[in-house]
Write a protein that holds these residues in place. Structure first.
Motif, PDB file in Angstrom:
ATOM      1  N   ARG A  20       5.318 -22.592   8.416  1.00 29.08           N
ATOM      2  CA  ARG A  20       4.594 -23.260   9.483  1.00 29.08           C
ATOM      3  C   ARG A  20       5.159 -22.932  10.860  1.00 29.08           C
ATOM      4  NH1 ARG A  20       4.183 -29.448   8.566  1.00 29.08           N
ATOM      5  NH2 ARG A  20       2.652 -28.663   7.103  1.00 29.08           N
ATOM      6  N   TRP A  21       6.468 -22.815  10.991  1.00 30.97           N
ATOM      7  CA  TRP A  21       7.119 -22.623  12.293  1.00 30.97           C
ATOM      8  C   TRP A  21       7.404 -21.161  12.588  1.00 30.97           C
ATOM      9  CZ3 TRP A  21       7.010 -26.490  15.547  1.00 30.97           C
ATOM     10  CH2 TRP A  21       6.861 -27.764  15.038  1.00 30.97           C
ATOM     11  N   PHE A  22       6.824 -20.240  11.847  1.00 33.39           N
ATOM     12  CA  PHE A  22       7.123 -18.817  12.038  1.00 33.39           C
ATOM     13  C   PHE A  22       6.740 -18.346  13.442  1.00 33.39           C
ATOM     14  CE2 PHE A  22       5.916 -14.322  11.777  1.00 33.39           C
ATOM     15  CZ  PHE A  22       7.125 -13.794  11.381  1.00 33.39           C
ATOM     16  N   GLY A  23       5.577 -18.758  13.942  1.00 31.09           N
ATOM     17  CA  GLY A  23       5.134 -18.340  15.276  1.00 31.09           C
ATOM     18  C   GLY A  23       6.032 -18.856  16.373  1.00 31.09           C
ATOM     19  N   ALA A  46      10.403 -17.849  20.304  1.00 36.28           N
ATOM     20  CA  ALA A  46      11.747 -18.159  20.778  1.00 36.28           C
ATOM     21  C   ALA A  46      12.648 -16.921  20.720  1.00 36.28           C
ATOM     22  CB  ALA A  46      12.355 -19.291  19.954  1.00 36.28           C
ATOM     23  N   GLU A  47      12.511 -16.134  19.677  1.00 35.71           N
ATOM     24  CA  GLU A  47      13.321 -14.920  19.554  1.00 35.71           C
ATOM     25  C   GLU A  47      12.963 -13.911  20.636  1.00 35.71           C
ATOM     26  OE1 GLU A  47      13.981 -11.367  16.304  1.00 35.71           O
ATOM     27  OE2 GLU A  47      13.400 -13.344  15.595  1.00 35.71           O
ATOM     28  N   ARG A  48      11.668 -13.769  20.931  1.00 35.98           N
ATOM     29  CA  ARG A  48      11.254 -12.845  21.987  1.00 35.98           C
ATOM     30  C   ARG A  48      11.703 -13.327  23.358  1.00 35.98           C
ATOM     31  NH1 ARG A  48       5.169 -10.986  20.202  1.00 35.98           N
ATOM     32  NH2 ARG A  48       5.837  -9.712  18.439  1.00 35.98           N
ATOM     33  N   GLY A 100      15.359 -12.669  23.721  1.00 41.41           N
ATOM     34  CA  GLY A 100      15.589 -11.245  23.959  1.00 41.41           C
ATOM     35  C   GLY A 100      15.248 -10.836  25.391  1.00 41.41           C
ATOM     36  N   LEU A 101      14.327 -11.550  26.009  1.00 48.28           N
ATOM     37  CA  LEU A 101      13.963 -11.253  27.383  1.00 48.28           C
ATOM     38  C   LEU A 101      14.950 -11.864  28.370  1.00 48.28           C
ATOM     39  CD1 LEU A 101      11.763 -10.075  29.294  1.00 48.28           C
ATOM     40  CD2 LEU A 101      10.715 -12.338  29.256  1.00 48.28           C
ATOM     41  N   VAL A 102      15.397 -13.086  28.109  1.00 50.72           N
ATOM     42  CA  VAL A 102      16.237 -13.814  29.062  1.00 50.72           C
ATOM     43  C   VAL A 102      17.712 -13.456  28.935  1.00 50.72           C
ATOM     44  CG1 VAL A 102      17.023 -16.122  29.710  1.00 50.72           C
ATOM     45  CG2 VAL A 102      14.615 -15.712  29.272  1.00 50.72           C
ATOM     46  N   LEU A 103      18.221 -13.345  27.726  1.00 51.77           N
ATOM     47  CA  LEU A 103      19.659 -13.196  27.522  1.00 51.77           C
ATOM     48  C   LEU A 103      20.270 -11.983  28.225  1.00 51.77           C
ATOM     49  CD1 LEU A 103      21.934 -14.717  26.198  1.00 51.77           C
ATOM     50  CD2 LEU A 103      21.637 -13.322  24.180  1.00 51.77           C
ATOM     51  N   PRO A 104      19.663 -10.793  28.174  1.00 53.10           N
ATOM     52  CA  PRO A 104      20.279  -9.669  28.885  1.00 53.10           C
ATOM     53  C   PRO A 104      20.274  -9.851  30.403  1.00 53.10           C
ATOM     54  CG  PRO A 104      18.728  -8.855  27.267  1.00 53.10           C
ATOM     55  CD  PRO A 104      18.554 -10.333  27.351  1.00 53.10           C
ATOM     56  N   ARG A 105      19.405 -10.705  30.911  1.00 54.03           N
ATOM     57  CA  ARG A 105      19.304 -10.935  32.353  1.00 54.03           C
ATOM     58  C   ARG A 105      19.713 -12.368  32.672  1.00 54.03           C
ATOM     59  NH1 ARG A 105      15.331  -8.513  29.851  1.00 54.03           N
ATOM     60  NH2 ARG A 105      14.687  -6.448  30.482  1.00 54.03           N
TER      61      ARG A 105
END
Length: 79
Positions: A42-45, A50-52, A55-60
């Motif tokens: 149910r929570w896959f989406g 959250a993973e995407r 991946g966008l925020v953490l390097p910046r």
């Protein structure tokens, strides 16, 4: 969306004389595929989003924190 998880059907390969030769999945591969099918719940989406976002925020992280502080300062000044 979720389909029942059960034993996988064997792959049928055509033999040299045109006869069907059943080729069963490796048991480790079958366990892996069942685990992957169960993980798409149910929570896959939400987890994918959250993973995407991570991946966008953490390097910046420093840039994101600076932009957040500036935005917060502008909003606080505007109010």
């Amino acid at each position: 969306m979720n389909s029942p998880v059960g034993p996988l059907r064997p792959i049928v390969e055509v033999g040299p004389v045109g006869t069907a030769v059943p080729h069963l999945y490796d048991p480790a591969l079958q366990r892996h595929l069942l685990q992957c099918a169960k993980a798409r719940g149910r929570w896959f989406g939400v987890a994918l989003f959250a993973e995407r976002a991570r991946g966008l925020v953490l390097p910046r992280l420093a840039t994101t924190a600076a932009l957040g502080a500036v935005t917060l300062g502008l909003v606080a000044h505007w109010l």
